[in-house]
Motif scaffolding. Sequence first.
Motif, PDB file in Angstrom:
ATOM      1  N   LEU A   1      41.189 -27.606  -2.414  1.00  0.00           N
ATOM      2  CA  LEU A   1      41.266 -27.231  -3.824  1.00  0.00           C
ATOM      3  C   LEU A   1      41.398 -28.463  -4.716  1.00  0.00           C
ATOM      4  O   LEU A   1      40.814 -28.526  -5.803  1.00  0.00           O
ATOM      5  CB  LEU A   1      42.438 -26.284  -4.054  1.00  0.00           C
ATOM      6  N   VAL A   2      42.172 -29.440  -4.257  1.00  0.00           N
ATOM      7  CA  VAL A   2      42.270 -30.691  -5.015  1.00  0.00           C
ATOM      8  C   VAL A   2      40.897 -31.334  -5.129  1.00  0.00           C
ATOM      9  O   VAL A   2      40.503 -31.830  -6.196  1.00  0.00           O
ATOM     10  CB  VAL A   2      43.274 -31.649  -4.347  1.00  0.00           C
ATOM     11  N   ALA A   3      40.125 -31.298  -4.037  1.00  0.00           N
ATOM     12  CA  ALA A   3      38.789 -31.883  -4.047  1.00  0.00           C
ATOM     13  C   ALA A   3      37.876 -31.155  -5.041  1.00  0.00           C
ATOM     14  O   ALA A   3      37.074 -31.790  -5.747  1.00  0.00           O
ATOM     15  CB  ALA A   3      38.188 -31.836  -2.639  1.00  0.00           C
ATOM     16  N   LEU A   4      37.986 -29.839  -5.098  1.00  0.00           N
ATOM     17  CA  LEU A   4      37.181 -29.078  -6.052  1.00  0.00           C
ATOM     18  C   LEU A   4      37.561 -29.417  -7.498  1.00  0.00           C
ATOM     19  O   LEU A   4      36.682 -29.561  -8.363  1.00  0.00           O
ATOM     20  CB  LEU A   4      37.355 -27.576  -5.811  1.00  0.00           C
ATOM     21  N   LEU A   5      38.864 -29.554  -7.762  1.00  0.00           N
ATOM     22  CA  LEU A   5      39.299 -29.925  -9.108  1.00  0.00           C
ATOM     23  C   LEU A   5      38.780 -31.313  -9.484  1.00  0.00           C
ATOM     24  O   LEU A   5      38.297 -31.528 -10.610  1.00  0.00           O
ATOM     25  CB  LEU A   5      40.826 -29.894  -9.191  1.00  0.00           C
ATOM     26  N   ASP A   6      38.864 -32.245  -8.551  1.00  0.00           N
ATOM     27  CA  ASP A   6      38.366 -33.596  -8.824  1.00  0.00           C
ATOM     28  C   ASP A   6      36.858 -33.582  -9.053  1.00  0.00           C
ATOM     29  O   ASP A   6      36.339 -34.269  -9.945  1.00  0.00           O
ATOM     30  CB  ASP A   6      38.713 -34.527  -7.659  1.00  0.00           C
ATOM     31  N   ALA A   7      36.152 -32.787  -8.249  1.00  0.00           N
ATOM     32  CA  ALA A   7      34.695 -32.715  -8.390  1.00  0.00           C
ATOM     33  C   ALA A   7      34.310 -32.106  -9.731  1.00  0.00           C
ATOM     34  O   ALA A   7      33.352 -32.564 -10.388  1.00  0.00           O
ATOM     35  CB  ALA A   7      34.098 -31.899  -7.240  1.00  0.00           C
ATOM     36  N   ARG A   8      35.045 -31.105 -10.170  1.00  0.00           N
ATOM     37  CA  ARG A   8      34.727 -30.497 -11.467  1.00  0.00           C
ATOM     38  C   ARG A   8      35.004 -31.471 -12.610  1.00  0.00           C
ATOM     39  O   ARG A   8      34.231 -31.551 -13.578  1.00  0.00           O
ATOM     40  CB  ARG A   8      35.506 -29.202 -11.662  1.00  0.00           C
ATOM     41  N   ALA A   9      36.116 -32.196 -12.525  1.00  0.00           N
ATOM     42  CA  ALA A   9      36.405 -33.188 -13.561  1.00  0.00           C
ATOM     43  C   ALA A   9      35.296 -34.232 -13.630  1.00  0.00           C
ATOM     44  O   ALA A   9      34.869 -34.641 -14.720  1.00  0.00           O
ATOM     45  CB  ALA A   9      37.751 -33.847 -13.280  1.00  0.00           C
ATOM     46  N   ALA A  10      34.798 -34.634 -12.458  1.00  0.00           N
ATOM     47  CA  ALA A  10      33.709 -35.615 -12.431  1.00  0.00           C
ATOM     48  C   ALA A  10      32.427 -35.020 -13.002  1.00  0.00           C
ATOM     49  O   ALA A  10      31.671 -35.707 -13.724  1.00  0.00           O
ATOM     50  CB  ALA A  10      33.478 -36.090 -10.989  1.00  0.00           C
ATOM     51  N   ALA A  11      32.161 -33.755 -12.711  1.00  0.00           N
ATOM     52  CA  ALA A  11      30.956 -33.103 -13.234  1.00  0.00           C
ATOM     53  C   ALA A  11      30.994 -33.035 -14.755  1.00  0.00           C
ATOM     54  O   ALA A  11      29.987 -33.272 -15.434  1.00  0.00           O
ATOM     55  CB  ALA A  11      30.815 -31.706 -12.631  1.00  0.00           C
ATOM     56  N   ARG A  12      32.164 -32.725 -15.299  1.00  0.00           N
ATOM     57  CA  ARG A  12      32.267 -32.675 -16.754  1.00  0.00           C
ATOM     58  C   ARG A  12      32.119 -34.062 -17.372  1.00  0.00           C
ATOM     59  O   ARG A  12      31.501 -34.229 -18.430  1.00  0.00           O
ATOM     60  CB  ARG A  12      33.614 -32.044 -17.170  1.00  0.00           C
ATOM     61  N   ALA A  13      32.689 -35.050 -16.718  1.00  0.00           N
ATOM     62  CA  ALA A  13      32.538 -36.413 -17.229  1.00  0.00           C
ATOM     63  C   ALA A  13      31.078 -36.830 -17.239  1.00  0.00           C
ATOM     64  O   ALA A  13      30.635 -37.584 -18.126  1.00  0.00           O
ATOM     65  CB  ALA A  13      33.370 -37.374 -16.382  1.00  0.00           C
TER      66      ALA A  13
END
Length: 470
Positions: free
Chosen positions: A419-431
Amino acid sequence: MTVRLHDTLSGSLHALEPLEPGHVRVYSCGPTVYGPAHVGNFRSFLFADLLVRHLRWRGLRVTWVMNLTDVDDKIIRGAAAEGIGIDVLAERWIARFLEDARTVRMTLPDVLPRATEHIAEMVALIERLLEAGHAYRTDDGSIFFRIASWPAYGRLARLDPDQLRVGERVAADEYSKDDVRDFVLWKGRRDGEPSWESTVGPGRPGWHLECSAMSMRYLGESFDVHTGGIDLVFPHHEDEIAQSEAATGKPFVRTWLHCAHLQMGGRKMAKRDGNIARVAELIAGGTSPRALRYALLAAHYRTGLSFSDESLAAAAAAVERLDAVVAALEAYAADGPDDPALPRVLAAAREAFGSALDDDLAISSALGALFDLVRDLNRRIAERTLSTPDAGLALAALRDLDAVLGLLPDPVDALAPDLVALLDARAAARAARDWAASDRLRDQLAAAGIVVEDTRDGQRWRRAGAATDA
């Protein structure tokens, strides 16, 4: 700091003064493991948990003991009906109790003694009672406590001494609230029942005996606090006092604390009446473990508590408010100066919270202090008066109070790595302005029970509703 508690025996509020300065010894009556404990039982367990957490939060050392009754009439009947040993039945329901306790974030007691592992201590106590003339044998090999030998009998339950019917005997582990008769300490060997060889003869202990023997084994012949449900005042705790003090000649317990009944459908929650709810069933039906904990803690322990869909919904809403402010503080970022008023606000909230719980665990006032702080923090977040370090300071203050309550969502580093990985991936996608990937990852997180919100401070998350947290 002075913790004051309402003692059932004296009927008054008095300061907690441990027999050993700085060290509080607490004993709680635990489950009889013939089936799963219901949430009425857990109300009693969680009020003791609140007490222990608060005392430790106040800097006191606490030794907490809770018994596991793994032999009694109901267990023997249940095992016989299934054609299994009492040990097999007990192991099943002890495992369920421990799982349910973890689910509702109950602190595990320091010692969880089982009755069948403390036969020697119980036999030694019986020998002392026989020697002192407080117990007698019957023709079938049983041993009873002689109530007539103990004039103080009935003080805890406020029984009228002139109305006591003594000299008759009750061998059952439980008996009518109207009966005051000599109670069994040791049951002589009977066909179809487990028994132990001992110096007082073959047989098994009566239910009341185990708590005296095991509490004294781990906490001493006199200790500070004994907790339990109000239904245990008589006969169980009355019998504990009699057999313990008659054997030792010392005061048994300094403070008796009793929790009022949990009610459902206007009646006391009880297995015999069928109006019960169990932890695992509620969670499987979509109730949040944290909302369930909140619902069982939110009323003062000496106040009757109605358990209903409405009370669970109110608890879920309260937990949502806590989740929202935690998520906002975790995501908050601002380069401005520190808020000079914040340390005073946090200190005042801590003082109000602690003072409320010092006053006989006044949980409603403590929760009031917590939510006053939440409102204040939400205002400061909305007005952007906090700095990034302020947000961290406020979050630490909330988690400090939560050491007592056990209600806040887990820190982000307590999430599963995927789940942490998914949150990090989403933050990167938005960036990277990859909105399609961002939406897809949001859906994946939602399916896993994590709600993601985009704010001016960036992405923040919380567990979805009160139905999916852990």
